[in-house]
Motif scaffolding. Sequence first.
Motif, PDB file in Angstrom:
ATOM      1  N   PRO A  86       0.806  -1.595   0.215  1.00  0.00           N
ATOM      2  CA  PRO A  86      -0.096   0.453   0.373  1.00  0.00           C
ATOM      3  C   PRO A  86       0.566   1.188  -0.377  1.00  0.00           C
ATOM      4  CG  PRO A  86      -0.033  -0.964   2.274  1.00  0.00           C
ATOM      5  CD  PRO A  86       0.497  -1.732   1.395  1.00  0.00           C
ATOM      6  N   PHE A  87       2.069   1.399  -0.078  1.00  0.00           N
ATOM      7  CA  PHE A  87       2.777   2.330   0.000  1.00  0.00           C
ATOM      8  C   PHE A  87       4.368   2.151  -1.244  1.00  0.00           C
ATOM      9  CE2 PHE A  87       4.721  -0.281   3.365  1.00  0.00           C
ATOM     10  CZ  PHE A  87       6.053  -0.236   3.140  1.00  0.00           C
ATOM     11  N   ALA A  88       4.751   3.337  -1.636  1.00  0.00           N
ATOM     12  CA  ALA A  88       5.728   3.096  -2.311  1.00  0.00           C
ATOM     13  C   ALA A  88       7.273   2.768  -1.822  1.00  0.00           C
ATOM     14  CB  ALA A  88       6.146   4.211  -3.801  1.00  0.00           C
ATOM     15  N   PRO A  89       7.878   1.275  -1.560  1.00  0.00           N
ATOM     16  CA  PRO A  89       8.937   1.126  -0.613  1.00  0.00           C
ATOM     17  C   PRO A  89      10.214   1.892  -1.056  1.00  0.00           C
ATOM     18  CG  PRO A  89       8.228  -0.761  -1.275  1.00  0.00           C
ATOM     19  CD  PRO A  89       7.213   0.159  -2.020  1.00  0.00           C
ATOM     20  N   VAL A 190     -11.645   6.507  -1.143  1.00  0.00           N
ATOM     21  CA  VAL A 190     -10.572   7.762   0.166  1.00  0.00           C
ATOM     22  C   VAL A 190      -9.808   6.907   0.467  1.00  0.00           C
ATOM     23  CG1 VAL A 190     -12.222   9.510  -1.049  1.00  0.00           C
ATOM     24  CG2 VAL A 190     -12.860   8.348   1.279  1.00  0.00           C
ATOM     25  N   GLN A 191      -9.366   6.354   0.748  1.00  0.00           N
ATOM     26  CA  GLN A 191      -8.864   5.305   1.262  1.00  0.00           C
ATOM     27  C   GLN A 191      -8.971   3.313   1.296  1.00  0.00           C
ATOM     28  OE1 GLN A 191     -10.280   5.474   5.584  1.00  0.00           O
ATOM     29  NE2 GLN A 191      -8.815   3.678   6.811  1.00  0.00           N
ATOM     30  N   GLY A 192      -7.337   2.986   1.483  1.00  0.00           N
ATOM     31  CA  GLY A 192      -7.707   1.745   0.828  1.00  0.00           C
ATOM     32  C   GLY A 192      -6.574   1.483  -0.200  1.00  0.00           C
ATOM     33  N   ASP A 193      -6.384  -0.234  -0.338  1.00  0.00           N
ATOM     34  CA  ASP A 193      -5.799   0.116  -2.061  1.00  0.00           C
ATOM     35  C   ASP A 193      -6.585   0.623  -2.950  1.00  0.00           C
ATOM     36  OD1 ASP A 193      -4.454  -2.224  -0.594  1.00  0.00           O
ATOM     37  OD2 ASP A 193      -5.669  -3.895  -0.505  1.00  0.00           O
ATOM     38  N   GLY A 194      -5.963   1.034  -4.103  1.00  0.00           N
ATOM     39  CA  GLY A 194      -6.617   1.645  -5.720  1.00  0.00           C
ATOM     40  C   GLY A 194      -6.988   2.818  -5.564  1.00  0.00           C
ATOM     41  N   ALA A 195      -7.481   3.486  -3.849  1.00  0.00           N
ATOM     42  CA  ALA A 195      -7.627   5.027  -3.665  1.00  0.00           C
ATOM     43  C   ALA A 195      -7.113   5.776  -3.426  1.00  0.00           C
ATOM     44  CB  ALA A 195      -8.206   5.060  -1.944  1.00  0.00           C
ATOM     45  N   ALA A 196      -5.243   5.643  -4.182  1.00  0.00           N
ATOM     46  CA  ALA A 196      -4.877   7.121  -4.914  1.00  0.00           C
ATOM     47  C   ALA A 196      -4.584   6.957  -6.086  1.00  0.00           C
ATOM     48  CB  ALA A 196      -3.383   6.351  -4.161  1.00  0.00           C
ATOM     49  N   GLN A 197      -5.246   5.969  -6.978  1.00  0.00           N
ATOM     50  CA  GLN A 197      -4.991   6.044  -8.054  1.00  0.00           C
ATOM     51  C   GLN A 197      -6.637   6.525  -8.203  1.00  0.00           C
ATOM     52  OE1 GLN A 197      -2.062   5.167 -10.376  1.00  0.00           O
ATOM     53  NE2 GLN A 197      -3.825   5.666 -11.577  1.00  0.00           N
ATOM     54  N   GLU A 231      -2.295   7.414   8.506  1.00  0.00           N
ATOM     55  CA  GLU A 231      -3.356   6.150   7.138  1.00  0.00           C
ATOM     56  C   GLU A 231      -4.164   6.034   6.851  1.00  0.00           C
ATOM     57  OE1 GLU A 231      -2.950   0.954   7.959  1.00  0.00           O
ATOM     58  OE2 GLU A 231      -2.162   2.660   9.707  1.00  0.00           O
ATOM     59  N   ASP A 232      -4.705   6.616   7.152  1.00  0.00           N
ATOM     60  CA  ASP A 232      -6.594   6.509   6.430  1.00  0.00           C
ATOM     61  C   ASP A 232      -6.099   7.733   5.813  1.00  0.00           C
ATOM     62  OD1 ASP A 232      -7.269   4.623   8.334  1.00  0.00           O
ATOM     63  OD2 ASP A 232      -8.264   6.348  10.229  1.00  0.00           O
ATOM     64  N   LEU A 233      -5.178   8.941   5.687  1.00  0.00           N
ATOM     65  CA  LEU A 233      -5.221   9.795   4.792  1.00  0.00           C
ATOM     66  C   LEU A 233      -4.256   9.907   4.006  1.00  0.00           C
ATOM     67  CD1 LEU A 233      -6.486  13.142   6.820  1.00  0.00           C
ATOM     68  CD2 LEU A 233      -6.828  11.723   5.606  1.00  0.00           C
ATOM     69  N   TRP A 234      -3.301   8.505   3.894  1.00  0.00           N
ATOM     70  CA  TRP A 234      -2.160   8.283   2.973  1.00  0.00           C
ATOM     71  C   TRP A 234      -2.316   8.519   1.489  1.00  0.00           C
ATOM     72  CZ3 TRP A 234       2.689   8.703   4.273  1.00  0.00           C
ATOM     73  CH2 TRP A 234       3.262   8.421   3.432  1.00  0.00           C
ATOM     74  N   ALA A 235      -3.403   8.234   1.275  1.00  0.00           N
ATOM     75  CA  ALA A 235      -4.187   7.998  -0.713  1.00  0.00           C
ATOM     76  C   ALA A 235      -3.537   9.522  -0.699  1.00  0.00           C
ATOM     77  CB  ALA A 235      -5.601   7.321  -0.493  1.00  0.00           C
ATOM     78  N   VAL A 241      -0.635  11.273  -6.665  1.00  0.00           N
ATOM     79  CA  VAL A 241      -1.968  12.277  -6.952  1.00  0.00           C
ATOM     80  C   VAL A 241      -1.212  13.257  -6.512  1.00  0.00           C
ATOM     81  CG1 VAL A 241      -3.832  13.011  -5.135  1.00  0.00           C
ATOM     82  CG2 VAL A 241      -3.429  10.174  -5.630  1.00  0.00           C
ATOM     83  N   VAL A 242      -0.683  13.629  -5.792  1.00  0.00           N
ATOM     84  CA  VAL A 242       0.356  15.179  -5.662  1.00  0.00           C
ATOM     85  C   VAL A 242       0.476  15.065  -7.179  1.00  0.00           C
ATOM     86  CG1 VAL A 242       2.282  15.873  -4.650  1.00  0.00           C
ATOM     87  CG2 VAL A 242       1.067  13.912  -4.037  1.00  0.00           C
ATOM     88  N   ARG A 243       0.928  14.709  -8.312  1.00  0.00           N
ATOM     89  CA  ARG A 243       1.920  14.958  -9.093  1.00  0.00           C
ATOM     90  C   ARG A 243       0.023  15.293 -10.284  1.00  0.00           C
ATOM     91  NH1 ARG A 243       6.613  14.770 -10.182  1.00  0.00           N
ATOM     92  NH2 ARG A 243       8.151  12.845  -9.319  1.00  0.00           N
ATOM     93  N   ALA A 244      -0.412  14.347  -9.798  1.00  0.00           N
ATOM     94  CA  ALA A 244      -1.801  15.337 -10.533  1.00  0.00           C
ATOM     95  C   ALA A 244      -2.180  16.307 -10.259  1.00  0.00           C
ATOM     96  CB  ALA A 244      -3.126  13.821 -10.863  1.00  0.00           C
ATOM     97  N   VAL A 245      -2.509  16.662  -9.491  1.00  0.00           N
ATOM     98  CA  VAL A 245      -2.882  18.045  -8.607  1.00  0.00           C
ATOM     99  C   VAL A 245      -1.594  18.482  -8.907  1.00  0.00           C
ATOM    100  CG1 VAL A 245      -3.315  18.892  -6.286  1.00  0.00           C
ATOM    101  CG2 VAL A 245      -3.474  17.087  -6.183  1.00  0.00           C
ATOM    102  N   ALA A 246      -0.979  18.836  -9.281  1.00  0.00           N
ATOM    103  CA  ALA A 246       0.580  19.746  -9.412  1.00  0.00           C
ATOM    104  C   ALA A 246      -0.055  19.901 -11.079  1.00  0.00           C
ATOM    105  CB  ALA A 246       1.590  19.333  -9.379  1.00  0.00           C
ATOM    106  N   ASP A 247      -0.481  18.836 -11.568  1.00  0.00           N
ATOM    107  CA  ASP A 247      -0.552  19.036 -13.158  1.00  0.00           C
ATOM    108  C   ASP A 247      -1.872  19.350 -13.606  1.00  0.00           C
ATOM    109  OD1 ASP A 247       2.970  18.652 -13.376  1.00  0.00           O
ATOM    110  OD2 ASP A 247       1.456  16.415 -13.570  1.00  0.00           O
ATOM    111  N   CYS A 248      -2.929  19.803 -13.234  1.00  0.00           N
ATOM    112  CA  CYS A 248      -3.876  20.179 -13.219  1.00  0.00           C
ATOM    113  C   CYS A 248      -3.696  21.859 -13.543  1.00  0.00           C
ATOM    114  CB  CYS A 248      -5.271  19.954 -11.689  1.00  0.00           C
ATOM    115  SG  CYS A 248      -6.739  20.034 -12.584  1.00  0.00           S
TER     116      CYS A 248
END
Length: 458
Positions: A86-89, A190-197, A231-235, A241-248
């Motif tokens: 669930p995170f980028a090692p 907004v939470q869990g596997d696949g939420a960020a994508q 952990e709940d807000l980690w998505a 997500v950060v790059r999508a917001v910055a590029d919008c």
Amino acid sequence: MSDPFFDTPARLVAEQVAGDNAPALSVSELSSALKRMVEGEFGHVRLRGEISGWKRAASGHAYLALKDADAVIDGVIWRGAASAIPFAPQDGLEVIVTGKLTIYPGRSKYQIVIERMELAGEGALMALFEKLKAKLAGEGLFDRARKQPLPYMPRVIGVVTSPTGAVIRDILHRLADRFPSHVLVWPVKVQGDGAAQEVANAIRGFDALAEGGAVPRPDLLIVARGGGSIEDLWAFNEEVVVRAVADCRIPVISAVGHETDTSLCDYAADLRAPTPTAAAEIAVPVLADVRHTIATLAHRTERCVRRYHERAGERLAALVRVLPRRDALLGPQRQKMDDLGGRLDRALERRVTVARGVLDRSAGALRPAMLDQKLSAARQRLEGIGRHLDLVHPNRPLEKGYAWVEARGTSKVIGTAEAARGAGAVTLHFIDGAVDARVERPGAKSYDAPKPEQPSLL
């Protein structure tokens, strides 16, 4: 006690030693035996350690080492388990992994086949947060120069959030109270596997809408989620997500968590709202305030126009007071007109007098005796001209028996014998008419030519 195996000197060719009943093992046999022993003894284990040498192969499998202060163990994560993390090692993160110990015979190394990987507590999560924040900040994704101004009165507002939570209800309720707007909701996890994508895809989906299309393009986006643990807000801390917001290209308000919660999405957004409800308040003005502002501006405009009109009237009145009166302006022109009128009358009288004198002098020359004398002289001149014309008339010589010759069929007058012979056929013009004749060259015989009765001009 001596051991016959070790006491026996080495020979060129190995031989069975007395008392040794164990046959020689191959390397593969030994490795397999060790592998069975390790896997049977330990089975599943949980290890805590720091990631080192993280590498993802083209096949999708991942390879790493887990270490602490005194030891290190290799690890492998097969593709299916690696995609479920669930995170980028990355190197330096402290994690807890669950897996099976085994031996890789090809390198004579023991390793752990990792089936699950988790961060070792919130401290490790915060360390990952800070590391990713520093990386993205170094790329300029959080720079103030990238921030876009928010529209004052957006026509369409896009909301990226869960469609079933209290967040969307709060946002819609606050927008309806303040300034009813057209709202488009893109439902996501907004939470869990696949939420960020899902969140990243929603932001890019809104940004891809064309102006004037079937689905209206939003003027403003709100990315929202209720409060929770890190952990709940980690998505909303995930790089995608950060790059999508910055590029919008559409201005984005980040409203993730409560006022004390901070996500990397907040840093990349054009504006951070402390709560989703506050995001709705920031997105639109209060309709009543807008109406009051418009009314105030209209009143001020009316006062300005009225005041401008009053000042213009005052300036006009001041100018009127300093302007000369009409009689003062027109008096000299009127006097000049009267003077010119008098001069015109006198000039006309003088002109009439001069014309009368010229007429009187001309009338004296027109007395009857003078006119008779002039007419008699003119008549004599006319008679002399008539006599002269009579003398030079072309028919006058014809009356004396002469004739004039012209080439037959033309008006060309012939004046010499040679010309007559050249013409051949001629016409003789007499006082009483014309006669056709034919001129023969010398030596020619003619039997039907009549003898002339009188001498010819030829």
